[in-house]
Design an enzyme around this catalytic site. Structure first.
Site, PDB file in Angstrom:
ATOM      1  N   CYS A  54       7.727   2.721   6.935  1.00  0.00           N
ATOM      2  CA  CYS A  54       7.321   3.686   6.952  1.00  0.00           C
ATOM      3  C   CYS A  54       6.286   3.144   6.997  1.00  0.00           C
ATOM      4  O   CYS A  54       4.636   4.219   6.383  1.00  0.00           O
ATOM      5  CB  CYS A  54       7.032   5.061   5.539  1.00  0.00           C
ATOM      6  SG  CYS A  54       6.570   6.342   5.136  1.00  0.00           S
ATOM      7  N   CYS A  99       3.040   6.730   5.319  1.00  0.00           N
ATOM      8  CA  CYS A  99       3.779   5.702   4.419  1.00  0.00           C
ATOM      9  C   CYS A  99       1.711   4.709   4.370  1.00  0.00           C
ATOM     10  O   CYS A  99       1.476   5.336   3.608  1.00  0.00           O
ATOM     11  CB  CYS A  99       4.512   4.609   3.718  1.00  0.00           C
ATOM     12  SG  CYS A  99       5.881   6.084   3.470  1.00  0.00           S
TER      13      CYS A  99
END
Length: 106
Positions: A30, A33
């Site tokens: 991600c 993230c």
């Protein structure tokens, strides 16, 4: 304060050991993230949040911790008070996460 890395094996222990907890659920793949990680670390060092534990949980390798917060998207944030889920948000904006943290009434 350092960000605590937690997994399914110790997630409940972390919740029980800390009155106020904010959890960032992430995955290695991600991008958002990864981009949020330095912001999360900076918030953990913020003096107004000294009585809050900041926790990182890999959502892919910790399905039980993920289920506790009902993770739907990544990055996903959850706040716990006294081991109980207070609220969650799927966001990558620091302001949104700060607003979530303030729901802990600290």
């Amino acid at each position: 304060m350092a960000v605590i890395k937690a997994t399914d094996s110790d997630f409940n222990d972390v919740l029980n050991a800390n009155q106020n907890v904010v959890v960032k659920y992430y995955a290695d793949w991600c991008g958002n993230c990864r981009l949020f990680s330095p912001k999360f670390k900076r918030m953990s060092d913020d003096e107004q949040f000294t009585n809050i534990a900041f926790v990182d949980v890999n959502a892919e390798t910790s399905p039980e911790a993920r289920k506790l917060a009902g993770v739907t998207n990544l990055p996903f944030f959850a706040v716990f008070k006294g081991g109980q889920l207070v609220d969650t948000i799927a966001a990558s904006k620091e302001d949104a996460v700060r607003s979530l943290i303030h729901k802990l009434d600290v």
